[in-house]
Each structure stands twice: as C-alpha cells, then as structure tokens.
Scaffold this active site. Sequence first.
Site, mmCIF file in Angstrom:
data_model
loop_
_atom_site.group_PDB
_atom_site.id
_atom_site.type_symbol
_atom_site.label_atom_id
_atom_site.label_comp_id
_atom_site.label_asym_id
_atom_site.label_seq_id
_atom_site.Cartn_x
_atom_site.Cartn_y
_atom_site.Cartn_z
ATOM 1 N N ARG A 127 4.341 -89.849 64.269
ATOM 2 C CA ARG A 127 5.495 -90.047 65.638
ATOM 3 C C ARG A 127 5.425 -91.495 66.189
ATOM 4 O O ARG A 127 5.786 -91.381 67.414
ATOM 5 C CB ARG A 127 4.720 -88.747 66.849
ATOM 6 C CG ARG A 127 4.820 -87.346 66.450
ATOM 7 C CD ARG A 127 4.391 -86.272 67.650
ATOM 8 N NE ARG A 127 4.207 -87.859 69.379
ATOM 9 C CZ ARG A 127 5.228 -87.309 69.478
ATOM 10 N NH1 ARG A 127 6.606 -86.237 69.208
ATOM 11 N NH2 ARG A 127 5.864 -87.295 70.656
ATOM 12 N N CYS A 163 5.777 -81.172 67.655
ATOM 13 C CA CYS A 163 4.331 -81.829 67.023
ATOM 14 C C CYS A 163 3.341 -80.226 67.668
ATOM 15 O O CYS A 163 3.348 -79.780 68.113
ATOM 16 C CB CYS A 163 3.860 -82.589 67.825
ATOM 17 S SG CYS A 163 2.021 -83.155 68.179
ATOM 18 N N ARG A 180 4.614 -83.137 73.315
ATOM 19 C CA ARG A 180 5.269 -84.728 73.608
ATOM 20 C C ARG A 180 5.771 -85.109 72.965
ATOM 21 O O ARG A 180 6.494 -86.300 72.330
ATOM 22 C CB ARG A 180 3.902 -85.389 72.148
ATOM 23 C CG ARG A 180 2.714 -84.158 72.495
ATOM 24 C CD ARG A 180 2.015 -85.195 70.829
ATOM 25 N NE ARG A 180 1.500 -86.321 70.549
ATOM 26 C CZ ARG A 180 0.255 -87.251 69.890
ATOM 27 N NH1 ARG A 180 1.289 -86.214 68.898
ATOM 28 N NH2 ARG A 180 -0.095 -88.144 69.741
ATOM 29 N N ASP A 217 -9.189 -86.780 70.879
ATOM 30 C CA ASP A 217 -8.917 -87.126 69.851
ATOM 31 C C ASP A 217 -10.662 -86.521 68.759
ATOM 32 O O ASP A 217 -11.002 -85.989 67.670
ATOM 33 C CB ASP A 217 -8.619 -88.379 69.185
ATOM 34 C CG ASP A 217 -7.396 -87.793 69.175
ATOM 35 O OD1 ASP A 217 -6.777 -87.511 69.924
ATOM 36 O OD2 ASP A 217 -6.492 -89.616 69.023
ATOM 37 N N ILE A 245 -5.811 -83.643 78.146
ATOM 38 C CA ILE A 245 -4.279 -83.880 77.702
ATOM 39 C C ILE A 245 -2.969 -83.664 76.683
ATOM 40 O O ILE A 245 -1.918 -83.345 77.619
ATOM 41 C CB ILE A 245 -4.760 -85.357 76.675
ATOM 42 C CG1 ILE A 245 -5.835 -85.950 77.488
ATOM 43 C CG2 ILE A 245 -3.945 -86.210 76.425
ATOM 44 C CD1 ILE A 245 -6.066 -86.664 78.462
ATOM 45 N N ARG A 284 -4.132 -88.228 56.891
ATOM 46 C CA ARG A 284 -2.960 -88.987 57.957
ATOM 47 C C ARG A 284 -4.467 -90.331 58.522
ATOM 48 O O ARG A 284 -4.224 -91.673 58.819
ATOM 49 C CB ARG A 284 -2.687 -88.711 59.136
ATOM 50 C CG ARG A 284 -1.233 -87.438 58.770
ATOM 51 C CD ARG A 284 -0.257 -87.334 59.300
ATOM 52 N NE ARG A 284 -1.148 -88.160 60.598
ATOM 53 C CZ ARG A 284 -1.037 -87.535 62.268
ATOM 54 N NH1 ARG A 284 -1.123 -86.356 62.291
ATOM 55 N NH2 ARG A 284 -0.746 -88.094 62.865
ATOM 56 N N LYS A 302 -6.839 -96.655 63.129
ATOM 57 C CA LYS A 302 -5.865 -95.802 62.992
ATOM 58 C C LYS A 302 -4.595 -95.898 64.134
ATOM 59 O O LYS A 302 -4.025 -97.184 63.920
ATOM 60 C CB LYS A 302 -5.946 -94.133 62.150
ATOM 61 C CG LYS A 302 -4.479 -93.982 62.786
ATOM 62 C CD LYS A 302 -4.312 -92.297 61.563
ATOM 63 C CE LYS A 302 -4.615 -91.571 63.077
ATOM 64 N NZ LYS A 302 -3.183 -91.506 64.077
ATOM 65 N N ASN A 303 -5.889 -95.943 65.420
ATOM 66 C CA ASN A 303 -4.430 -95.544 66.372
ATOM 67 C C ASN A 303 -4.230 -97.611 66.639
ATOM 68 O O ASN A 303 -3.340 -97.314 67.466
ATOM 69 C CB ASN A 303 -4.992 -94.690 66.884
ATOM 70 C CG ASN A 303 -4.976 -93.649 66.858
ATOM 71 O OD1 ASN A 303 -4.157 -93.199 66.529
ATOM 72 N ND2 ASN A 303 -5.250 -92.448 67.788
HETATM 73 C C1 UD1 Z 1 -2.277 -91.243 71.165
HETATM 74 C C2 UD1 Z 1 -2.881 -91.605 70.326
HETATM 75 C C3 UD1 Z 1 -3.777 -89.983 69.298
HETATM 76 C C4 UD1 Z 1 -4.343 -89.375 71.291
HETATM 77 C C5 UD1 Z 1 -4.039 -89.853 71.798
HETATM 78 C C6 UD1 Z 1 -4.162 -89.803 73.668
HETATM 79 C C7 UD1 Z 1 -1.888 -92.923 68.947
HETATM 80 C C8 UD1 Z 1 -1.255 -92.999 67.100
HETATM 81 N N1 UD1 Z 1 -1.709 -92.088 69.536
HETATM 82 O O1 UD1 Z 1 -1.319 -90.702 70.770
HETATM 83 O O2 UD1 Z 1 -4.324 -89.582 68.843
HETATM 84 O O3 UD1 Z 1 -4.552 -87.834 71.234
HETATM 85 O O4 UD1 Z 1 -2.973 -91.496 72.628
HETATM 86 O O5 UD1 Z 1 -5.266 -90.003 73.575
HETATM 87 O O6 UD1 Z 1 -2.474 -94.397 69.601
HETATM 88 N N2 UD1 Z 1 3.843 -87.659 77.013
HETATM 89 C C9 UD1 Z 1 4.817 -87.425 77.902
HETATM 90 N N3 UD1 Z 1 5.752 -88.104 78.054
HETATM 91 C C10 UD1 Z 1 5.760 -89.169 77.395
HETATM 92 C C11 UD1 Z 1 4.368 -90.009 77.014
HETATM 93 C C12 UD1 Z 1 3.667 -88.546 76.383
HETATM 94 O O7 UD1 Z 1 5.111 -86.231 78.471
HETATM 95 O O8 UD1 Z 1 6.575 -90.392 77.358
HETATM 96 C C13 UD1 Z 1 2.444 -86.687 76.893
HETATM 97 C C14 UD1 Z 1 2.063 -86.035 76.038
HETATM 98 O O9 UD1 Z 1 2.648 -85.234 75.594
HETATM 99 C C15 UD1 Z 1 0.298 -86.095 76.132
HETATM 100 C C16 UD1 Z 1 0.407 -86.710 77.406
HETATM 101 O O10 UD1 Z 1 1.278 -87.313 77.656
HETATM 102 O O11 UD1 Z 1 1.011 -84.628 77.048
HETATM 103 C C17 UD1 Z 1 -1.068 -88.193 76.538
HETATM 104 O O12 UD1 Z 1 0.380 -88.323 75.575
HETATM 105 P P1 UD1 Z 1 0.086 -90.574 75.290
HETATM 106 O O13 UD1 Z 1 -1.119 -91.034 75.647
HETATM 107 O O14 UD1 Z 1 1.203 -90.452 74.798
HETATM 108 O O15 UD1 Z 1 -0.946 -90.510 73.748
HETATM 109 P P2 UD1 Z 1 -0.039 -90.576 72.161
HETATM 110 O O16 UD1 Z 1 1.005 -91.751 72.562
HETATM 111 O O17 UD1 Z 1 1.904 -89.535 72.304
#
Ligand code: UD1
Length: 422
Positions: free
Chosen positions: A91, A115, A120, A305, A327, A397, A22-23
């Site tokens: 998201r 979320c 996030r 995850d 995380i 999902r 999926k991701n």
């Molecule tokens: C992706 C995955 C999700 C997985 C996560 C961590 C997809 C669709 N989703 O989510 O399943 O759990 O990686 O491996 O691939 N953060 C900020 N600001 C930002 C972006 C992120 O503060 O602009 C923080 C988030 O709140 C979180 C952390 O960084 O606490 C990790 O987020 P991120 O690595 O961006 O995860 P996603 O891409 O949302």
Amino acid sequence: MYKFVIKGGKPLKGKVRVSGSKNASLPIIFAAILTEDAVISNVPDLRDTRTAISLLTDMGFEAEFEGNRLKVAKGTNIKTEADYELVRTMRASVLTLGPLLARFGKARVSLPGGCAIGARPVDLHLKALSKLGADIRIEHGYINAVAPGGLKGAEVVFDFPTVGGTENLLMAAVLAKGKTVIRNAAKEPEIVDLACALRKAGAVIEGEGTDTIEVEGVESIGTIDYTVMPDRIEAGTFVACVAAAGGELVIEEFPYDVLGAVIDKFKDAGVTIEKVDEMTVFVKSNGRLVGTDITTEVYPGFPTDMQAQFMAAMCLADGVSIIKETIFENRFQHVLELQRLGADIKIEGNTAVVRGVEKLIGAKVMATDLRASASLVVAGLAAENTTEIYRIYHLERGYENLEKKLSALGADIERVKSDRPY
Ligand code: UD1
C-alpha cells in the site's frame, strides 16, 4: 512458500541489533524521485523495500542495493506511473504520488486495493494534494493526477493525522511554489526521519514531529545522503519476545526515545528495561507478567503496529488485559490464531479482553498480516511443544532475518519449505 517451525519454551539470551526502519525507509526511498540521486544507508533488506526499489526501476530510475545501502540515480526516460502489479503488494506505493507530481507535474498511480487490517482509503492524501493545485481523477483503478503549472503551496488541515498522507504531502510541498503549512500533521518518528533526509538535501522544512509542519518550496534539492533510523517496531517486538519467552537481552540500535509508550507498558507488566547507553538497552524478564491494558493511539501513544505482539505476551500474564484498537477497524485477526494456541481472548467491538493463561501449547497457525505474524512468533517462542506458522511471507515484508536473529539468541526456530501451497 515457507513456514516457521518453532519449538517454544526456550528463554532468550544474548545480544541483538535492530535493523533500519521499514516505515522510515519507504518514504525516503520514494523521496529519491525528487532528486537527481540518493544514497540511503541502513535500509533493511525486506520484501517491502525491494518492492519500493522495483517501483523506482520500473519508472526508469537506476538503483543499486547492496549491504543495506541503496543508491538511486535518475534515468533519462522516466515513466511517471506506478503499476497495479507492484502497488497491490504494498500500500505504501501510494507514496510515489506526491513526489512524482512535484517533480514531473503528473502521476498515474494504481489505487491500492483492500487491506487485511481495515479499509485504509487514501482520500486524505488526495484531498491534501488537490489543495496544492493537483487535478486528481480516479479512472480504471488508477489515480490520475496532473499539475501542469506545478504545485503551489497552501494551508492543508488533515481531518485525521494520517502518517502516509502527511508524508505524501510533505514530499510534494518540498518542490511546490511558495509555502505549505500542514496542520494536524502526523507526528510519528518516521516523518521526522523523512523531513531530516529531505532537509539534508536542501529542502526547507520546520516543525516535523509537531502537529504543524511548514515547508518553504524550493526549485530543486540536491543529493539525498541519509542513514535511516532503527526500526522501533522491530525493537519493540524483541522486548515482547523476552517478555513472553523469558530470558535477558542486550538490544543494540534500540530507539529508546521514540518507544516511550511501549517501554512504559512492558515495565508495567513487570519487564526490566534499562538504558545501557544512548542506543542500547538491557531487557530482562522477571517471571510471569502482570496483565496490563493498552489503547493504540497516534504517536506518541501506544503504536498500533505493536498491539498484536503486546497481546501475544499478555496471553500468558497473571490477570486480565484490556486491549483497545483505535487506529484500524479490523486489526484483531491474530486473535483467532492465538486462541488456537490456547489463549483466552474475547473481542467486543474494538476491544479485546485477554485473560492470561498459565501456558500456551503449540499448534499450526496462519499469519494474516505483518504484525499478526510477529505476534504468532512471540506466542510460539513461549508456547510448549511445536508451533508451525504458515504464510510467513507477511512477516518477511517487515522483519529482516528475524529467524536468524532469534536463533542466535537461543530460540529453536527454523524457516523451512511449507508442506502446503501457502
Ligand atoms: C502507517 C504505517 C503503518 C502504521 C500506520 C499507523 C507505513 C508504511 N505504514 O500506515 O505501519 O500501522 O501508519 O501508525 O508507514 N485513513 C483514511 N484516509 C486516508 C489515510 C488514512 O481514512 O487517506 C485512515 C486509515 O484507514 C486508518 C487511519 O487513517 O484507519 C491511519 O492511517 P495512516 O496513519 O494513514 O496509516 P498508513 O500511513 O497507511
């Protein structure tokens, strides 16, 4: 609405095949915005991939999705907007921002809302795209971004190796003028898959899978023709099912090389995991698990995850397991539901202390997010009596035909109409 009814206590046996990731699929589907056409294979048929396809068709792209193969073609009248109604259900829709800006010089993407698993924000995505010259404003709940003269390559250092942020920037950099260097990039295998898909279409990218990715911008890229990697989290979830419910499985399309941290921890807990060939493993339970600690980390560490599913298995282990989530700040919502099945878990800040119990006993429980739902399935398969899981739309999902796959392995699990409004 549907629920799962699981009569637990039946060991699993047989062969199962892991679906496409999926991701990895989501960013590759959105990468189609950068091209005239795309043919993406091994795309799992899920609520999230369907949402991604709807986003594209809503913008004016043509899409045909059949038998896990997605064909996308650019329409003539493209609307560079991702609407709130679709974005609020997923998201990852924010991943349309980078490719829209790069290809069309403008984008209007709804800001993803709250979320279940944490705040996030997308601040790091926006900061990174600004570095490439985008002018970004938040207005009326939307991210309004423009780059009239096109994006220009730059050096971007992420404060945190965000997965989505790295993907958004990578897609934008492919068509930016000049060179982009992404430092403190996320190293997740799904980013490597995205880079491979883009490179196959003509993008010039180096260093994916390390913390520095270099992209040399090109005028245009050709057709994306790519087969998505298998889903490492689905694969890990099957291991958790065997660990908790017992039995032995042959798992095909198992991405062994990118699941090291998960494999090691289940082995520490007493599960046999053996490679049969490059993409096949044999997994066998050896009776009661041994309490095992994990700390979630960015790749190649233990994936957040898989935290909930691992915890569900540890509920039945001999001894104590310390589970630390680093995380996301609110990713223990499954704990209250696991307690309803008789688990002994205490939360202290970002740490859960799990004292293994001899048995779990079925109850009605509520899924709160995607991976939390999967943890309830793991626990339900192992619990005595009947477990009913409500709100399985969260699970749908991200897991393709999970109940069918588990039934074929001997589990007593049914997806039935819910007797509640949820
Ligand atoms: C992706 C995955 C999700 C997985 C996560 C961590 C997809 C669709 N989703 O989510 O399943 O759990 O990686 O491996 O691939 N953060 C900020 N600001 C930002 C972006 C992120 O503060 O602009 C923080 C988030 O709140 C979180 C952390 O960084 O606490 C990790 O987020 P991120 O690595 O961006 O995860 P996603 O891409 O949302």
